[in-house]
Design a protein around this motif. Structure first.
Motif, short mmCIF file in Angstrom:
data_model
loop_
_atom_site.label_atom_id
_atom_site.label_comp_id
_atom_site.label_asym_id
_atom_site.label_seq_id
_atom_site.Cartn_x
_atom_site.Cartn_y
_atom_site.Cartn_z
N SER A 1 23.87 7.52 19.67
CA SER A 1 23.54 6.45 18.73
C SER A 1 24.82 5.81 18.21
O SER A 1 25.91 6.34 18.36
CB SER A 1 22.70 6.98 17.57
OG SER A 1 23.47 7.80 16.73
N GLU B 1 13.22 2.92 17.27
CA GLU B 1 13.35 2.49 18.65
C GLU B 1 12.23 3.08 19.51
O GLU B 1 11.62 2.37 20.33
CB GLU B 1 14.70 2.92 19.23
CG GLU B 1 14.84 2.51 20.69
CD GLU B 1 16.15 2.92 21.32
OE1 GLU B 1 16.14 3.20 22.53
OE2 GLU B 1 17.17 2.95 20.62
N PRO C 1 20.74 7.58 11.65
CA PRO C 1 20.52 7.60 13.10
C PRO C 1 19.15 8.14 13.50
O PRO C 1 18.58 7.68 14.48
CB PRO C 1 21.65 8.49 13.62
CG PRO C 1 22.11 9.26 12.44
CD PRO C 1 21.85 8.42 11.24
N SER D 1 25.62 3.62 12.07
CA SER D 1 24.31 3.82 11.46
C SER D 1 24.37 4.83 10.31
O SER D 1 24.97 5.89 10.44
CB SER D 1 23.30 4.31 12.50
OG SER D 1 22.08 4.59 11.88
N ASP E 1 16.70 5.33 12.93
CA ASP E 1 16.92 4.32 13.96
C ASP E 1 16.29 4.74 15.28
O ASP E 1 15.66 3.93 15.97
CB ASP E 1 18.41 4.07 14.17
CG ASP E 1 19.08 3.42 12.97
OD1 ASP E 1 18.37 2.92 12.07
OD2 ASP E 1 20.33 3.43 12.92
#
Length: 143
Positions: free
Chosen positions: A125, A139, A132, A129, A135
């Protein structure tokens, strides 16, 4: 303040049965790099116990029963839910996460992960960020 603990043979500690994990750290943590401490302990006991490395900035060695690690734990938990490795993504930052990353279909390392984790992961990642894991979840939900 340091606490002295009586020394036991590792096999005797394991035989107690109620110990899940134990952690070894040096008395003087300033004299050891975390990676060096981990390999020192691993070289001493890896034939009888699983040794993992879980702290980038502090010399610790995590130990559990031989063959027990985050990968075997995730596999057991997933199988109880009827989930296969092909349905799992995992994310980690330290070498103790590597077995889990290998077991999962997608193994992710956070951007500031230990170098060994970045090498072992399928994906890394962004280092910028702040979240992470969030995130990665976002995704995966868009796929």
């Amino acid at each position: 303040r340091e606490l002295a603990v009586p020394a036991f043979e590792v096999k005797d500690l394991i035989a107690l049965g109620h110990i899940t994990k134990f952690i070894a750290k040096p008395f003087d943590t300033t004299k050891w790099h975390p990676d060096d401490w981990f390999y020192e302990i691993k070289n001493l006991v890896s034939e009888v116990i699983t040794v993992n490395h879980a702290a980038q900035n502090y010399p610790l060695a995590e130990m559990s029963a031989l063959g027990v690690d985050k990968g075997t734990a995730l596999e057991k938990f997933s199988s109880q839910l009827g989930i296969t490795s092909q349905e799992v993504a995992a994310i980690g930052d330290m070498p103790n996460d590597i077995p889990m990353l290998h077991w999962a279909r997608e193994g992710w390392a956070v951007g500031n992960a230990h170098a060994e984790v970045k090498t072992a992961a399928d994906f890394v990642s962004s280092e910028s960020s702040d979240s992470p894991v969030a995130d990665l979840i976002a995704e995966l939900l868009t796929r």
